[in-house]
Design an enzyme around this catalytic site. Structure first.
Site, short mmCIF file in Angstrom:
data_model
loop_
_atom_site.label_atom_id
_atom_site.label_comp_id
_atom_site.label_asym_id
_atom_site.label_seq_id
_atom_site.Cartn_x
_atom_site.Cartn_y
_atom_site.Cartn_z
N GLY A 108 0.82 -1.38 -0.09
CA GLY A 108 -0.08 -0.08 -0.03
C GLY A 108 0.77 1.29 -0.19
N TYR A 109 1.36 1.57 -1.13
CA TYR A 109 2.23 2.81 -1.38
C TYR A 109 1.56 3.83 -2.03
CZ TYR A 109 6.91 0.92 0.43
OH TYR A 109 7.83 0.34 0.99
N SER A 110 1.25 3.42 -3.35
CA SER A 110 0.86 4.48 -4.27
C SER A 110 -0.48 4.86 -3.86
CB SER A 110 0.55 4.09 -5.88
OG SER A 110 2.09 3.62 -6.10
N GLU A 163 13.04 -4.44 -4.60
CA GLU A 163 11.93 -4.77 -5.49
C GLU A 163 12.54 -5.52 -6.73
OE1 GLU A 163 9.55 -1.42 -6.18
OE2 GLU A 163 8.00 -2.63 -6.89
N SER A 201 8.90 4.75 -13.06
CA SER A 201 8.80 4.76 -14.50
C SER A 201 10.09 5.12 -15.02
CB SER A 201 7.81 5.91 -14.69
OG SER A 201 8.42 7.20 -14.39
C1 LIG Z 1 1.13 -3.14 -13.11
C2 LIG Z 1 1.13 -2.13 -11.92
C3 LIG Z 1 1.23 -2.72 -10.67
C4 LIG Z 1 1.49 -1.73 -9.55
N1 LIG Z 1 1.28 -2.36 -8.32
C5 LIG Z 1 1.66 -1.66 -7.20
C6 LIG Z 1 1.32 -1.90 -5.94
O1 LIG Z 1 1.08 -3.24 -5.75
N2 LIG Z 1 1.52 -1.13 -4.97
C7 LIG Z 1 1.81 0.15 -5.09
O2 LIG Z 1 1.73 0.80 -4.01
N3 LIG Z 1 1.61 0.73 -6.41
C8 LIG Z 1 1.69 0.03 -7.19
N4 LIG Z 1 1.71 0.41 -8.72
C9 LIG Z 1 1.84 1.78 -8.72
C10 LIG Z 1 3.17 2.12 -9.40
O3 LIG Z 1 3.98 2.27 -8.41
C11 LIG Z 1 2.89 3.67 -9.83
O4 LIG Z 1 2.10 3.51 -11.04
C12 LIG Z 1 4.38 4.59 -10.39
O5 LIG Z 1 5.04 4.82 -9.28
C13 LIG Z 1 4.09 5.70 -11.10
O6 LIG Z 1 2.92 6.50 -10.45
P1 LIG Z 1 1.76 7.07 -11.15
O7 LIG Z 1 0.94 6.00 -11.48
O8 LIG Z 1 0.98 7.98 -9.88
O9 LIG Z 1 2.03 8.16 -12.23
P2 LIG Z 1 2.70 9.61 -11.88
O10 LIG Z 1 3.76 9.58 -10.89
O11 LIG Z 1 1.62 10.57 -11.84
O12 LIG Z 1 3.30 9.81 -13.41
C14 LIG Z 1 2.71 10.15 -14.31
C15 LIG Z 1 3.93 10.24 -15.72
O13 LIG Z 1 4.69 11.55 -15.36
C16 LIG Z 1 6.17 10.95 -15.32
N5 LIG Z 1 6.71 11.75 -14.13
C17 LIG Z 1 6.28 12.02 -12.89
N6 LIG Z 1 7.16 12.65 -12.31
C18 LIG Z 1 8.16 12.72 -13.00
C19 LIG Z 1 9.38 13.46 -12.83
N7 LIG Z 1 9.96 13.65 -11.80
N8 LIG Z 1 10.33 13.60 -13.76
C20 LIG Z 1 9.81 13.18 -15.11
N9 LIG Z 1 8.61 12.57 -15.32
C21 LIG Z 1 7.88 12.16 -14.31
C22 LIG Z 1 5.91 9.82 -14.86
O14 LIG Z 1 7.22 9.17 -15.63
C23 LIG Z 1 4.62 9.19 -15.97
O15 LIG Z 1 5.01 9.10 -17.32
C24 LIG Z 1 1.44 -0.37 -9.86
C25 LIG Z 1 1.65 0.09 -11.21
C26 LIG Z 1 1.33 -0.66 -12.26
C27 LIG Z 1 1.35 -0.11 -13.64
#
Ligand SMILES: Cc1cc2nc3c(=O)[nH]c(=O)nc-3n(C[C@H](O)[C@H](O)[C@H](O)COP(=O)(O)OP(=O)(O)OC[C@H]3O[C@@H](n4cnc5c(N)ncnc54)[C@H](O)[C@@H]3O)c2cc1C
Length: 399
Positions: A132-134, A249, A372
């Site tokens: 439970g992070y995101s 991870e 990402s």
């Molecule tokens: C299949 C899958 C499984 C997952 N499982 C889990 C889980 O079990 N538990 C959990 O906690 N999370 C989980 N996640 C979440 C994952 O960790 C997040 O999706 C990831 O950290 C990106 O965050 P976000 O989706 O909020 O996108 P955002 O952080 O909002 O990013 C949106 C876009 O902006 C870009 N961006 C953001 N910040 C910057 C920066 N500083 N510089 C340049 N570009 C930037 C990103 O690269 C991306 O393209 C999962 C995600 C996926 C896809």
């Protein structure tokens, strides 16, 4: 670098291979290949029974130290186990969060009591975990976590929303990063709580993905409770623990993934030959390029694991993540081009996606989760190449 198994490693490989051959039989022969990418929802009962079979014979948590019930396997042996596991087409593991993330974190930061309470359930496959992070406004920018926990006697009361929580629909427990110091911001004042999922204050809503399946979820905490002894590390010092978990991870599991990638590429090559698409000069070059880059990925991963006894160092972990995620996303696109117009057509009614279509769709997630591509570029740019840091933009709602 010597790529051959040492005599001990060769003996370990034989033991692992024959255990898998002997045990992927009977009811578990139906588990082969279950839970592949884009099909993570498949066969929960059977996969959990399989997890328990692995645990019974000491094939979960092989890298954990013996004092915590693991085999204390060396990095090369963990790699071998992962390779043999994928080679045998054994089902996708169901407690990756417990074994790969929480367990090592508890071993490093948990109290004796937390270790006694939780490590056996992870090893034996009886308690499943989710991460439970995101949150809606805290993904790449994890320090923006808003979920809060308030002390009430011997308990913490948790309120907030998590998102993209993989396996929450099955998990018994969640490790939750939340804000315990109400006046704090960013990485200060966070704590790392272990929260039971089966209680009235927790609601799990599956998110339907483009593949039509639901691997991850929204999780709503509305007055969910956990006891005060279930904070890992010190109260308000959860950021350090959360980062330690992230460092676990990726690592030895990647070489198992490489075996899976090679199988996907072999499948694609066979299809290209069968359909004559391999005679197309452009596709031919891209297929060769995919093969070469996969070989580089394997060599690089072996190199970064050589002499390592713990999480892979951040720059190497970032390079590996960027490389494999991009490779796999490109493979998905290549697969669609090899399929040609057929890529747009689902298989017979009720219009099931084929393996390659599913792989293409799911591989879009590879460059997002676990940090990402853009975030990996930032880490490499700033921490490896010493380039000027990204300008910081205040997060929504941040002071
Ligand atoms: C299949 C899958 C499984 C997952 N499982 C889990 C889980 O079990 N538990 C959990 O906690 N999370 C989980 N996640 C979440 C994952 O960790 C997040 O999706 C990831 O950290 C990106 O965050 P976000 O989706 O909020 O996108 P955002 O952080 O909002 O990013 C949106 C876009 O902006 C870009 N961006 C953001 N910040 C910057 C920066 N500083 N510089 C340049 N570009 C930037 C990103 O690269 C991306 O393209 C999962 C995600 C996926 C896809």
């Amino acid at each position: 670098m010597d790529l051959h198994d040492s005599p001990e490693d060769a003996a370990f490989r034989t033991e692992a291979r024959s255990w898998l051959e002997d045990n992927l039989t009977g009811e578990f022969s139906h588990a082969r290949g279950l839970g592949r990418m884009g099909l993570q929802h498949e066969g929960r009962q059977l996969r959990q029974a399989w997890e328990q079979r692995l645990g019974r014979d000491g094939w979960t948590c092989v890298g954990w130290p013996a004092e915590h019930g693991g085999r204390g396997a060396s990095v090369s042996q963990q790699v071998i186990w992962n390779e043999e596991y994928v080679e045998a087409d054994a089902p996708a593991r169901i407690n990756v969060m417990g074994e790969g993330l929480l367990g090592p974190t508890l071993i490093a930061y948990g109290t004796d009591e937390q270790q006694r309470r939780f490590l056996p359930g992870i090893r034996q496959g009886t308690e499943l975990w989710c991460q439970g992070y995101s949150e809606p406004d805290a993904g790449s920018d994890l320090a923006n976590v808003k979920t809060r926990a308030v002390r009430d006697g011997d308990e913490w009361v948790v309120t907030g929303q998590k998102v993209w929580t993989s396996y929450a629909q099955w998990a018994d427990w969640c490790f939750v990063v939340c804000r315990t110091d109400p006046g704090s911001s960013r990485h200060k004042g966070l704590s790392y709580l272990l929260v039971p999922m089966d209680q009235p204050g927790v609601e799990v809503r599956p998110i339907r993905q483009v593949t039509g399946t639901s691997e991850f979820n929204e999780v709503f905490f509305d007055g969910a409770r956990t006891t005060t002894d279930l904070v890992v590390g010190a109260v308000d010092d959860g950021w350090r623990v959360a980062l330690a978990t992230l460092a676990f991870e990726r690592g030895v599991g990647l070489l198992g993934d490489v075996v899976g990638f090679r199988k996907e590429l072999d499948h694609l090559l066979a299809l290209a030959r069968r359909t004559g698409r391999s005679r197309d000069p452009v596709l031919r070059q891209r297929l060769a390029d995919a093969w070469i880059r996969l070989s580089i990925l394997r060599m690089n991963t072996l190199r970064s694991l050589t002499g390592v006894d713990g999480p892979v160092a951040p720059p190497e972990a970032s390079i590996a993540k960027l490389f494999w995620a991009t490779w796999h996303r490109d493979l998905g696109e290549l697969a669609m081009d090899v399929l040609g117009a057929g890529a747009c057509v689902a298989e017979a009614f009720p219009y099931e996606l084929g393996d390659l279509q599913r792989m293409f769709l799911f591989s879009r997630a590879d460059t997002i989760y676990g940090g990402s591509n853009e975030i990996q570029h930032n880490i490499i740019g700033e921490r490896v190449l010493g380039l000027p840091p990204e300008p910081k933009v205040a997060a929504k709602g941040a002071p």
